[in-house]
Write a protein that holds these residues in place. Structure first.
Motif: not given
Length: 168
Positions: A100-110, A132-138
């Protein structure tokens, strides 16, 4: 089965790139709304190239809808994780694996992460950037999981041209 989950993604180009990675790795993609784009956006299709028709895609109304419909082990990529993604032995999982990967600005909620502290991880990096960029992380994480399973159902040799292309 390995699954990629994007929690409220915002940038269509990132999601398009992730779609292509999912097709390349035979990995289903799960998108949790709200999305920051339309799924028929031109840039989304351009990033995914001509492979989107081969994508296993499911879209959910919210995180609760996703959890209700998907049983297995959840792993959360977050910059607040305290262990590298490479320290997790995914081969011990006998259930579906959800990365599970979060949104680009704020990630996954705490509040979601606090319930899953033992399943939070990070990709090691310098302190010169937040993330890092989201697509790179995935791509980094899904290929680590696939490596641990010895790349099941993936081709280790060239299939579009001859596997001996370089020798020819």
């Amino acid at each position: 089965m390995i699954n990629i989950v994007l929690y409220e993604p915002l940038i269509p180009e990132n999601t398009g790139n992730i779609m292509r990675t999912c097709v390349a790795t035979n990995t289903p993609l799960h998108l949790i709304r709200p999305l920051g784009f339309s799924l028929d956006a031109k840039t989304l299709k351009r990033s995914g190239v001509n492979y989107i028709d081969k994508l296993q895609l499911t879209v959910y109304d919210d995180y609760e809808d996703f959890k209700l419909k998907n049983k297995g082990n959840y792993y959360f990529l977050t910059r607040y994780g305290k262990k590298p993604h490479t320290t997790i032995d995914f081969t011990k999982d006998k259930k579906n694996i959800y990365l599970i990967f979060g949104k680009e600005t704020t990630g996954i909620p705490k509040n979601i992460l606090k319930e899953e502290l033992n399943n939070c991880f990070r990709i090691p990096m310098s302190n010169n950037v937040r993330s890092l960029n989201l697509s790179n992380c995935v791509a980094i994480v899904v290929y680590e999981v696939l490596r641990q399973f010895n790349y099941p159902s993936l081709y280790l040799k060239e299939t579009f041209k001859s596997e001996d292309y370089l020798e020819e």
